[in-house]
Scaffold this active site. Structure first.
Site, PDB file in Angstrom:
ATOM      1  N   LYS A 207       0.838  -1.198   0.000  1.00 21.68           N
ATOM      2  CA  LYS A 207       0.000   0.000   0.000  1.00 21.68           C
ATOM      3  C   LYS A 207       0.878   1.254   0.000  1.00 21.68           C
ATOM      4  CE  LYS A 207      -3.494   2.364   2.687  1.00 21.68           C
ATOM      5  NZ  LYS A 207      -4.444   2.346   3.793  1.00 21.68           N
ATOM      6  N   GLU A 213      10.451  -4.764   4.508  1.00 24.77           N
ATOM      7  CA  GLU A 213      10.485  -6.190   4.129  1.00 24.77           C
ATOM      8  C   GLU A 213      10.177  -6.344   2.636  1.00 24.77           C
ATOM      9  OE1 GLU A 213       8.818  -4.952   6.702  1.00 24.77           O
ATOM     10  OE2 GLU A 213       8.949  -6.259   8.454  1.00 24.77           O
ATOM     11  N   GLY A 267      -4.884  -1.761   4.804  1.00 25.09           N
ATOM     12  CA  GLY A 267      -4.057  -2.897   4.378  1.00 25.09           C
ATOM     13  C   GLY A 267      -4.735  -4.237   4.620  1.00 25.09           C
ATOM     14  N   ARG A 268      -5.257  -4.437   5.827  1.00 25.66           N
ATOM     15  CA  ARG A 268      -5.838  -5.743   6.159  1.00 25.66           C
ATOM     16  C   ARG A 268      -7.235  -5.923   5.573  1.00 25.66           C
ATOM     17  NH1 ARG A 268      -4.747  -2.554  10.265  1.00 25.66           N
ATOM     18  NH2 ARG A 268      -6.387  -1.696  11.591  1.00 25.66           N
ATOM     19  N   GLU A 353      -4.933  -6.724  14.729  1.00 26.56           N
ATOM     20  CA  GLU A 353      -4.399  -5.420  14.326  1.00 26.56           C
ATOM     21  C   GLU A 353      -5.510  -4.364  14.369  1.00 26.56           C
ATOM     22  OE1 GLU A 353      -0.835  -4.665  11.409  1.00 26.56           O
ATOM     23  OE2 GLU A 353      -2.633  -4.408  10.228  1.00 26.56           O
ATOM     24  N   HIS A 384      -5.704 -32.687  17.515  1.00 31.27           N
ATOM     25  CA  HIS A 384      -4.585 -33.480  18.025  1.00 31.27           C
ATOM     26  C   HIS A 384      -3.463 -32.592  18.542  1.00 31.27           C
ATOM     27  CE1 HIS A 384      -6.318 -37.245  16.546  1.00 31.27           C
ATOM     28  NE2 HIS A 384      -6.818 -36.472  15.594  1.00 31.27           N
ATOM     29  N   LYS A 512       9.326  -1.187  14.502  1.00 29.39           N
ATOM     30  CA  LYS A 512       9.953  -0.844  13.214  1.00 29.39           C
ATOM     31  C   LYS A 512      10.997   0.240  13.428  1.00 29.39           C
ATOM     32  CE  LYS A 512       5.817  -1.290  10.281  1.00 29.39           C
ATOM     33  NZ  LYS A 512       4.930  -0.533   9.398  1.00 29.39           N
TER      34      LYS A 512
END
Ligand code: F6P
Length: 547
Positions: A207, A213, A267-268, A353, A384, A512
């Protein structure tokens, strides 16, 4: 300024009501009301949501839904759909719903209808995805692009990863999708080792186009491509998905190869936008649009249905009930479908978030719990692993179970066993098993009195543990769209009740910022930013190991 939540009339009523409900057994509620399941189930033409296995009665739901009204949820829903600037800290509207506004009714931001620009990008996505799928847009050496590599992180990764995996059955036969998100070079190396530059399309999804990263991974991939095919190949192998044209240009991607989205898309909440390009290439634009259709159906359900039958509102308010009155801090989502295995990871960002915040919209510290810790995994695998705690742990974890009635792979009895398991989990959690039942069972198995005495408590299940069961006919693009939109709206409702801004993410910034200080120190180019003793030691120790 808004009255504090804990002073609301229905909050107080719920507090009193909780005292009566905390000892009520769901078993008894089912035994005394044969219509309970019908009363607490909502069915639409695309989804069945059974919330009867919750520690609620009619009064609980009445109070919870009245609380929603008291918090002016109706007005808040309209404010979101109509493009008001509800992301107050960033002064932005929140319009992921406009991205899938299939009715195409106008949606205005500052007096301008945003639908034409949304439709334009959708058309551009169609042209491009079809050109790639049908081999018209080829690589630099004339080969078909069959490896699609999405480079992004957070919302620019999790949606595409989750949705492409969920829709794997719809992939074009000759196309493979890869995702690079982690800054760990291993993530990049693992993908680059598997692919051929001549047949690879890199989609740089960010965005802001400033995320370290993504930019670092994209630079590494660009170098890899240029080393193999030369600088001129970049235009045929790199596209960008972003709101930031300037940064895209600076990175060396031609804006013609850029698919735009806008600040009003968080973003999400962005997989419905150009960020979904990898999904569109993998499954085809028709299927991508069916996913938008499913989300749109859920949007309409959310906006138009009274609260008593409104699935996201009900799920959200049940979450409030457990979180704020039962003081339960976690919550699990367990899809019983292998293709949905990334849904819990996707929902972690969406929920945590959005609602992991302690400052209210009134700029005050809240005095109640907000977002829960969300975790999960695919059933039956998690039965399990962490299900022991869900059944007999000292804390109660409300669960959502998601199950399609029909599998994409009807081999042997697999799906029947899968369905039997999800239904069994809901039943087991709700009913439990009394010590009396255990004793009788062990006696029938021929255990001695001593053995029974030792085992009976270990084998007792308290039960009374809540779950929702969400059933679809099949996981297809439409139902996936509806499912994800359902959770988006659930998270939205909870943010309204808690009076927090669900649309910023200031909490991810500090780490960050500190990483930027630590980086030159690790590289030996800077000294002496004062950290705590532990961080200083760790920097020194890691540097020593690297020598
Ligand atoms: O660090 C959090 C975050 O801002 C997320 O909200 C976002 O989805 C992710 O980083 C990636 O951001 P971008 O798409 O700008 O690279």
């Amino acid at each position: 300024m808004k009255k504090e939540l804990v002073k609301f009339k229905y909050w107080k009523k719920l507090k009193g009501h909780y005292k009566k409900m905390r000892s009520v057994q769901m078993r008894d509620l089912f035994d005394t009301d044969e219509k309970r399941a019908d009363k607490f189930t909502v069915q639409t033409d695309f989804m069945y949501c059974d919330f009867s296995k919750n520690r609620i009665n009619g009064k609980t739901m009445k109070y919870l839904l009245r609380l929603a009204e008291e918090c002016k949820l109706h007005e808040a829903i309209e404010a979101m759909f109509c493009g008001q600037r509800i992301n107050t800290t960033e002064n932005r509207p929140v319009l992921h719903t406009a991205l899938r506004n299939r009715g195409n009714s106008p949606v205005y931001v500052d007096g301008k209808n945003v639908m034409p620009q949304i439709n334009e990008v959708l058309a551009k996505m169609r042209d491009f995805s079809e050109a790639v799928r049908f081999g018209k847009f080829k690589g630099y050496t004339g080969k078909k692009l069959t490896n699609i590599v999405n480079i992004g992180i957070g919302g620019s990764d999790l949606g595409p990863v989750m949705a492409t995996e969920a829709l794997r059955k719809y992939w074009a036969k000759d196309i493979n999708c890869y995702f690079i998100s982690n800054i760990d070079g291993t993530a990049c190396a693992e993908v680059l080792n598997k692919i051929n530059p001549e047949t690879t399309l890199f989609i740089v999804a960010s965005k802001t186009f400033t995320t370290i990263e993504t930019l670092t991974n994209a630079k590494t991939c660009r170098k890899w491509l240029v080393d193999a095919l030369g600088e001129h190949a970049v235009a045929k192998h790199f596209v960008a998905l972003s709101t930031n044209t300037e940064e895209v240009k600076k990175f060396g991607i031609n804006p013609d190869n850029m698919f735009e989205f806008w600040d009003f898309v968080g973003g999400r909440y962005s997989m419905w936008s150009a960020i979904g390009l990898s999904i569109a290439i993998a499954v085809g634009m028709d299927n991508f649009e069916k996913m938008l259709d499913g989300a749109y159906a859920m949007d309409r359900h959310f906006r138009e249905t009274d609260f008593e039958h409104n699935i996201p509102v009900i799920l959200a308010m049940l979450g409030i009930w457990y979180n704020n009155f039962f003081n339960l801090k976690s919550y699990a989502v367990v899809p019983y479908d292998e293709y949905l295995r990334y849904v819990p990871a996707y929902l972690q960002q969406l929920d945590m978030e959005s609602n992991g915040k302690y400052i209210s919209k009134d700029n005050k510290q809240v005095h109640y719990m907000t977002g829960p810790v969300l975790f999960g995994g695919a059933g039956t695998n998690v039965q399990h692993s962490f299900f022991q705690l869900i059944h007999q742990g000292t804390t109660v974890v409300p669960c959502d179970f998601i199950i399609p009635a029909i599998s994409h792979n009807e081999i042997g009895e697999h799906h029947e066993i899968l369905v039997a398991n999800v239904l069994a989990q809901g039943e087991a959690l709700m009913r439990g098993k009394t010590t009396k039942e255990v004793t009788e069972e062990l006696a029938k198995l021929g255990k001695s009195k001593d053995e029974v005495a030792i085992l009976k408590k270990f084998k007792t299940f308290d039960g009374n543990r809540p779950s929702n069961t969400i059933v679809f006919k099949k996981i297809d693009p439409y139902s996936l769209g509806a499912l994800i939109a359902m959770y988006e709206h659930k998270v939205f409702v909870q943010g309204i009740i808690w009076n927090i801004n669900s649309f910023d993410q200031m909490g991810v910034e500090l780490g960050k910022q500190l990483a930027k200080n630590i980086l030159p120190e690790l590289q030996g180019n800077a000294q002496g930013v004062a950290h705590d003793g532990s961080t200083n030691n760790l920097i020194r120790y890691i540097r020593r190991l690297r020598k």
